[in-house]
Design a protein around this motif. Structure first.
Motif, PDB file in Angstrom:
ATOM      1  N   GLU A 136     -67.205 -87.255 -36.448  1.00 25.09           N
ATOM      2  CA  GLU A 136     -66.287 -86.166 -36.801  1.00 25.09           C
ATOM      3  C   GLU A 136     -65.205 -86.706 -37.732  1.00 25.09           C
ATOM      4  O   GLU A 136     -64.739 -87.847 -37.569  1.00 25.09           O
ATOM      5  N   SER A 138     -61.315 -86.426 -39.616  1.00 26.28           N
ATOM      6  CA  SER A 138     -59.948 -85.951 -39.390  1.00 26.28           C
ATOM      7  C   SER A 138     -59.079 -86.389 -40.562  1.00 26.28           C
ATOM      8  O   SER A 138     -59.389 -87.358 -41.249  1.00 26.28           O
ATOM      9  N   ASP A 230     -64.374 -90.518 -36.536  1.00 26.78           N
ATOM     10  CA  ASP A 230     -64.603 -90.975 -35.170  1.00 26.78           C
ATOM     11  C   ASP A 230     -66.065 -90.788 -34.799  1.00 26.78           C
ATOM     12  O   ASP A 230     -66.700 -89.813 -35.223  1.00 26.78           O
ATOM     13  N   LEU A 232     -68.519 -89.595 -31.898  1.00 28.08           N
ATOM     14  CA  LEU A 232     -68.453 -88.732 -30.722  1.00 28.08           C
ATOM     15  C   LEU A 232     -69.425 -89.281 -29.695  1.00 28.08           C
ATOM     16  O   LEU A 232     -70.633 -89.341 -29.936  1.00 28.08           O
ATOM     17  N   ARG A 241     -63.802 -89.914 -28.321  1.00 29.21           N
ATOM     18  CA  ARG A 241     -63.723 -90.074 -29.777  1.00 29.21           C
ATOM     19  C   ARG A 241     -63.312 -91.513 -30.061  1.00 29.21           C
ATOM     20  O   ARG A 241     -62.187 -91.912 -29.755  1.00 29.21           O
TER      21      ARG A 241
END
Length: 306
Positions: A136, A138, A230, A232, A241
């Protein structure tokens, strides 16, 4: 009247005294060895108990900590081109670094063109099965592609892998980038190349102590971006994470911010590395954007997959 003198001990008395002395010494020696052996056995038992106690503590710490141990992998070789936001007038004719540490510092000071990524080795630490479910992003921040200077360093050889790593890829041009499968397709001339497929489905299940290499890559055809990523990971009914390092130094994570820029249509300066590992300028019009890659006039497309 004087008492008669004591009789001198006879031979039998002397032998008896000698025997008593020998028995006393032997008994003392045997007692000492018995004490030493008992003490040594006790010390050995205490050391064993201490080691087992430490192992239990470490096992409990692993159980209560993150489910995966993340270390640097060896299956990511970087892009063919890098870019800067402004030209470097002193670069033309400069020798490209030949020391490993200096090379990495040189590359990390610039931005990968088309695609960036990392390779990590993950090892399970929990007693129950740990599952890597994907990755993921961010903190994604993007702008126009960098167009100051383009650099092509020497090619990096493929060291080969015992087992193919699991690939996870992101298209940063998407409105909401998600994890994709990485697949192999035929490229120009039939050579294999990696491309992004559908949403990521290749979950990686690891029992305690199992290890697997994972390559995570990020690509853009239209933007220059910085971001974090990250893994998961699910274990014991929880979702974790785990931050992915973007750079490494001496085997340890050195930074967590990734960066990549799409190929620009035209650069103010372009430099390639010749056979003598010297940077030399080429005319900007001789370098063209081609999907994720840059193409040098007179050469076939070089760089990441299209």
């Amino acid at each position: 009247m004087e008492a008669p003198p004591a009789a001198a001990p006879g031979r039998a008395g002397r032998l008896l005294a000698l025997a008593v002395a020998v028995v006393t010494v032997v008994g003392g020696v045997i007692g000492w060895f018995a004490f030493y052996d008992s003490h040594r056995t006790t010390e050995s038992g205490l050391r064993k108990d201490a080691a087992e106690h430490q192992d239990r503590q470490e096992d409990e710490a692993n159980e209560n900590g993150l489910p995966l141990l993340v270390s640097a992998g060896g299956a990511w070789y970087g892009p063919a081109w890098y870019a800067d936001g402004s030209p470097d007038p002193s670069a033309d004719g400069r020798a490209f670094p030949v020391n490993g540490g200096e090379i990495f510092e040189w590359l990390e000071a610039r931005t990968p063109v088309g695609r960036t990524g990392t390779a990590v080795t993950v090892q399970s630490r929990h007693r129950t099965t740990v599952v890597v479910q994907g990755a993921e992003l961010s903190g994604l921040s993007c702008q126009a592609p960098l167009s100051g200077a383009a650099f092509r360093p020497p090619g990096v050889g493929d060291g080969g892998d015992e087992a193919p790593p699991t690939g996870i890829g992101f298209n940063l041009d998407a409105q909401k980038p998600i994890a994709h499968n990485v697949e192999t397709a035929a490229g120009p001339g039939g050579s294999p190349q990696e491309v992004l497929g559908g949403p990521f489905t290749h979950n990686v299940a690891l029992d305690k102590g199992d290890a697997r290499q994972i390559v995570v890559m990020f690509e853009s055809r239209t933007k220059s971006c910085t971001f974090r990523a990250d893994l998961l990971v699910s274990s014991k009914g929880r979702l974790f994470r785990i931050p992915l390092p973007a750079t490494w130094k001496a085997g340890a994570a050195d930074g967590y911010v990734f960066k990549v820029t799409a190929p620009a249509e035209r650069y103010r300066q372009t430099l390639v590395t010749d056979n003598a590992w010297t940077l030399r300028s080429v005319a900007p019009q001789d370098v063209a954007a081609d999907g994720l890659a840059l193409t040098l006039k007179g050469e076939s497309s070089a760089g990441p997959a299209q």
